[in-house]
Design a protein around this motif. Structure first.
Motif, PDB file in Angstrom:
ATOM      1  N   ALA A 179     -15.199  24.584 -41.928  1.00  0.00           N
ATOM      2  CA  ALA A 179     -14.036  24.292 -42.788  1.00  0.00           C
ATOM      3  C   ALA A 179     -13.914  22.673 -43.079  1.00  0.00           C
ATOM      4  O   ALA A 179     -13.078  22.627 -44.182  1.00  0.00           O
ATOM      5  CB  ALA A 179     -12.509  24.814 -42.408  1.00  0.00           C
ATOM      6  N   GLU A 180     -14.556  21.867 -42.437  1.00  0.00           N
ATOM      7  CA  GLU A 180     -14.391  20.327 -42.856  1.00  0.00           C
ATOM      8  C   GLU A 180     -15.311  19.996 -43.688  1.00  0.00           C
ATOM      9  O   GLU A 180     -15.483  18.759 -44.034  1.00  0.00           O
ATOM     10  CB  GLU A 180     -14.553  19.856 -41.450  1.00  0.00           C
ATOM     11  N   VAL A 181     -16.351  20.778 -44.329  1.00  0.00           N
ATOM     12  CA  VAL A 181     -17.217  20.486 -45.047  1.00  0.00           C
ATOM     13  C   VAL A 181     -16.847  20.721 -46.555  1.00  0.00           C
ATOM     14  O   VAL A 181     -16.742  21.885 -46.846  1.00  0.00           O
ATOM     15  CB  VAL A 181     -18.712  21.134 -44.657  1.00  0.00           C
ATOM     16  N   ILE A 182     -16.873  19.638 -47.331  1.00  0.00           N
ATOM     17  CA  ILE A 182     -16.438  19.651 -48.812  1.00  0.00           C
ATOM     18  C   ILE A 182     -17.529  19.250 -49.658  1.00  0.00           C
ATOM     19  O   ILE A 182     -18.021  18.148 -49.514  1.00  0.00           O
ATOM     20  CB  ILE A 182     -15.158  18.729 -49.109  1.00  0.00           C
ATOM     21  N   PHE A 183     -18.460  20.165 -50.364  1.00  0.00           N
ATOM     22  CA  PHE A 183     -19.289  19.915 -51.187  1.00  0.00           C
ATOM     23  C   PHE A 183     -18.951  19.074 -52.401  1.00  0.00           C
ATOM     24  O   PHE A 183     -18.058  19.315 -52.881  1.00  0.00           O
ATOM     25  CB  PHE A 183     -20.143  21.109 -51.391  1.00  0.00           C
ATOM     26  N   THR A 184     -19.699  17.965 -52.550  1.00  0.00           N
ATOM     27  CA  THR A 184     -19.344  16.975 -53.864  1.00  0.00           C
ATOM     28  C   THR A 184     -20.778  16.966 -54.696  1.00  0.00           C
ATOM     29  O   THR A 184     -21.754  17.417 -54.360  1.00  0.00           O
ATOM     30  CB  THR A 184     -18.884  15.666 -53.223  1.00  0.00           C
ATOM     31  N   SER A 185     -20.634  16.342 -55.695  1.00  0.00           N
ATOM     32  CA  SER A 185     -21.907  15.745 -56.455  1.00  0.00           C
ATOM     33  C   SER A 185     -22.738  14.832 -55.830  1.00  0.00           C
ATOM     34  O   SER A 185     -23.831  14.692 -56.509  1.00  0.00           O
ATOM     35  CB  SER A 185     -21.540  15.389 -58.052  1.00  0.00           C
ATOM     36  N   GLY A 186     -22.330  14.165 -54.791  1.00  0.00           N
ATOM     37  CA  GLY A 186     -23.336  13.266 -54.162  1.00  0.00           C
ATOM     38  C   GLY A 186     -22.304  12.324 -53.459  1.00  0.00           C
ATOM     39  O   GLY A 186     -21.157  12.524 -53.238  1.00  0.00           O
ATOM     40  N   GLY A 187     -22.922  11.193 -52.791  1.00  0.00           N
ATOM     41  CA  GLY A 187     -22.231  10.385 -51.900  1.00  0.00           C
ATOM     42  C   GLY A 187     -20.909   9.613 -52.626  1.00  0.00           C
ATOM     43  O   GLY A 187     -20.084   9.281 -52.121  1.00  0.00           O
ATOM     44  N   SER A 188     -21.433   9.147 -53.829  1.00  0.00           N
ATOM     45  CA  SER A 188     -20.532   8.249 -54.460  1.00  0.00           C
ATOM     46  C   SER A 188     -19.164   9.122 -54.918  1.00  0.00           C
ATOM     47  O   SER A 188     -17.948   8.485 -54.766  1.00  0.00           O
ATOM     48  CB  SER A 188     -21.051   7.827 -55.931  1.00  0.00           C
ATOM     49  N   GLU A 189     -19.325  10.227 -55.154  1.00  0.00           N
ATOM     50  CA  GLU A 189     -18.023  11.225 -55.327  1.00  0.00           C
ATOM     51  C   GLU A 189     -17.235  11.416 -54.178  1.00  0.00           C
ATOM     52  O   GLU A 189     -16.062  11.498 -54.066  1.00  0.00           O
ATOM     53  CB  GLU A 189     -18.143  12.673 -56.174  1.00  0.00           C
ATOM     54  N   ALA A 190     -18.039  11.797 -52.932  1.00  0.00           N
ATOM     55  CA  ALA A 190     -17.329  11.838 -51.868  1.00  0.00           C
ATOM     56  C   ALA A 190     -16.427  10.464 -51.266  1.00  0.00           C
ATOM     57  O   ALA A 190     -15.569  10.648 -50.782  1.00  0.00           O
ATOM     58  CB  ALA A 190     -18.410  12.309 -50.721  1.00  0.00           C
ATOM     59  N   ASP A 191     -17.187   9.392 -51.634  1.00  0.00           N
ATOM     60  CA  ASP A 191     -16.684   8.005 -51.345  1.00  0.00           C
ATOM     61  C   ASP A 191     -15.330   7.930 -52.099  1.00  0.00           C
ATOM     62  O   ASP A 191     -14.306   7.653 -51.706  1.00  0.00           O
ATOM     63  CB  ASP A 191     -17.490   6.861 -51.584  1.00  0.00           C
ATOM     64  N   SER A 192     -15.376   8.492 -53.516  1.00  0.00           N
ATOM     65  CA  SER A 192     -14.318   8.147 -54.277  1.00  0.00           C
ATOM     66  C   SER A 192     -13.122   8.774 -53.896  1.00  0.00           C
ATOM     67  O   SER A 192     -12.011   8.701 -53.788  1.00  0.00           O
ATOM     68  CB  SER A 192     -14.831   8.297 -55.825  1.00  0.00           C
ATOM     69  N   ILE A 193     -13.594  10.373 -53.523  1.00  0.00           N
ATOM     70  CA  ILE A 193     -12.190  11.100 -53.024  1.00  0.00           C
ATOM     71  C   ILE A 193     -11.732  10.722 -51.946  1.00  0.00           C
ATOM     72  O   ILE A 193     -10.411  10.529 -51.659  1.00  0.00           O
ATOM     73  CB  ILE A 193     -12.929  12.633 -52.838  1.00  0.00           C
ATOM     74  N   ALA A 194     -12.518  10.111 -50.755  1.00  0.00           N
ATOM     75  CA  ALA A 194     -12.040   9.870 -49.445  1.00  0.00           C
ATOM     76  C   ALA A 194     -10.962   8.478 -49.755  1.00  0.00           C
ATOM     77  O   ALA A 194     -10.131   8.551 -49.042  1.00  0.00           O
ATOM     78  CB  ALA A 194     -13.346   9.293 -48.517  1.00  0.00           C
ATOM     79  N   VAL A 195     -11.772   7.571 -50.473  1.00  0.00           N
ATOM     80  CA  VAL A 195     -10.931   6.170 -50.493  1.00  0.00           C
ATOM     81  C   VAL A 195      -9.759   6.159 -51.700  1.00  0.00           C
ATOM     82  O   VAL A 195      -8.508   6.202 -51.028  1.00  0.00           O
ATOM     83  CB  VAL A 195     -11.914   5.314 -50.901  1.00  0.00           C
ATOM     84  N   LEU A 196      -9.835   6.816 -52.718  1.00  0.00           N
ATOM     85  CA  LEU A 196      -8.904   6.951 -53.681  1.00  0.00           C
ATOM     86  C   LEU A 196      -7.981   8.093 -53.396  1.00  0.00           C
ATOM     87  O   LEU A 196      -6.551   7.866 -53.399  1.00  0.00           O
ATOM     88  CB  LEU A 196      -9.479   7.130 -55.040  1.00  0.00           C
ATOM     89  N   GLY A 197      -8.428   9.333 -52.888  1.00  0.00           N
ATOM     90  CA  GLY A 197      -7.684  10.407 -52.597  1.00  0.00           C
ATOM     91  C   GLY A 197      -6.952  10.349 -51.300  1.00  0.00           C
ATOM     92  O   GLY A 197      -5.847  10.694 -51.074  1.00  0.00           O
TER      93      GLY A 197
END
Length: 359
Positions: free
Chosen positions: A49-67
């Motif tokens: 449940a802690e795994v959120i699939f994204t389009s890559g590392g950059s999108e994951a970074d953006s969600i984590a930091v901006l989100g």
């Protein structure tokens, strides 16, 4: 791609249906997707449940930091801190008002500065696990202790860590972690954000919220399956592969020093990255000459390809602009062999001789 990852991709690509649909085909696709989520979670010490699939590392970074920053504002926290040696997907937040955590000459976060800067107004702190240009392994655990003490979320870009240094999401205690498939022999175009159950960054895009209401879009079942398989293999081979790559890295380091270069990578850094400065040459020239001889090196982050400027990472490490434009990065992977290092040695000697006459 690893053969096993490609096989997983091909098998899953034959599954008909949208994983969000309720019909039988959709349910089959959902089963393959969730099996991939479980496999990836097991490889990195997370709950599925802690795994959120994204389009890559950059999108994951953006969600984590901006989100994460936006979610923090809802908690009355207005500040975001990122280290000075982050990937552009994190470092770009500075243009939106994030503050910079300084680093020392080795590229490691200044912990005294972190203690002074992290307070109750900070929503999220981002510190890369392994720097993508120098291979420096950051003191993430020490930063986590400071951030947790102030009630801030800690995000770590672990794209270069997965499969190269130990990674255990549950044991490490970090709140948000970014991963990418293609660094471990998986396909390009998929990554993941690991987010603790109690941590919910705000979505930064619109859509159906398929991935835990955080990331929207039709889930790429085949890519997820291939990513999970590659990650499992990389983690399973980590100890032996790290030893092998470290031997190859040290050979490159020794070669570079014998040719007059200075190392920007620490001996205790990640086993697959070497960053060196060659006086008397432009890194762009050397890159072109090596490419002609079949060696693919880099002058910084690939996400800045075609727009070469002095490396911001090296400048943050107090290198001069001249040094920053004379530096090259060599990266190793699961396919790299001793024969490749021998080929590099011959190509580098030839290329340096030509590049130095052109400088």
């Amino acid at each position: 791609m690893r053969p096993e990852s490609l096989e997983a991709f091909v098998a899953a690509a034959g599954v008909v249906g949208n994983a969000s649909s309720l019909h039988r085909s959709g349910q089959r696709a959902r089963r393959v997707l969730e099996e991939a989520r479980e496999e990836l979670a097991a490889a990195v010490g997370a709950d599925p449940a802690e795994v959120i699939f994204t389009s890559g590392g950059s999108e994951a970074d953006s969600i984590a930091v901006l989100g994460g920053w936006e979610a923090g504002r809802a908690r009355g926290r207005s500040r975001c801190l990122v280290s000075a040696v982050e990937h552009p997907a994190v470092g770009g937040a500075v243009k939106r008002g994030a503050e910079v955590l300084p680093v020392d000459r080795d590229g490691l976060v200044d912990l005294e500065a972190a203690r002074a800067m992290i307070d109750g107004d900070v929503a999220v702190v981002s510190v890369v696990a392994v720097n993508n240009e120098t291979g420096a392994v950051q003191p993430v655990g020490a930063v986590l202790e400071i951030a947790a003490g102030a009630g801030a979320w800690l995000h770590s870009d672990a794209v270069q860590a997965l499969g190269h240094v130990p990674l255990d999401f549950r044991a490490d205690g970090v709140d948000l972690v970014s991963l990418s498939a293609h660094k471990v022999g998986g396909p390009v175009g998929i990554g993941a954000l690991l987010a603790r159950r109690e941590v919910s960054p705000r979505p930064i895009g619109l859509g159906g919220g398929q991935e835990r209401e955080v990331r929207s879009g039709t889930q790429p079942v085949a890519l997820a399956s291939a990513f999970a398989r590659a990650a499992s293999l990389a983690v399973g081979e980590l100890e032996a592969e790290s030893t092998r790559l470290r031997g190859l890295r040290d050979r490159i380091s020794g070669l570079a020093v014998s040719l007059g270069a200075r190392l920007n990578s620490l001996p205790g850094g990640a086993p697959h990255i070497v960053n060196v400065t060659f006086d008397g040459v432009r890194a762009d020239d050397l890159l072109f000459l090596l490419d002609q001889r079949g060696v693919h090196a880099s002058v910084g982050s690939a996400c800045r390809a075609g727009v070469h400027q002095p490396s911001e990472v090296l400048l943050a490490m107090r290198r001069s602009e001249a040094e920053a434009v004379q530096s090259l990065r060599f990266s190793l992977g699961w396919t790299t062999t001793v024969a490749d290092i021998d080929a590099l040695a011959a190509a580098l000697r030839e290329s340096l001789a030509v590049a130095r006459t052109a400088f």
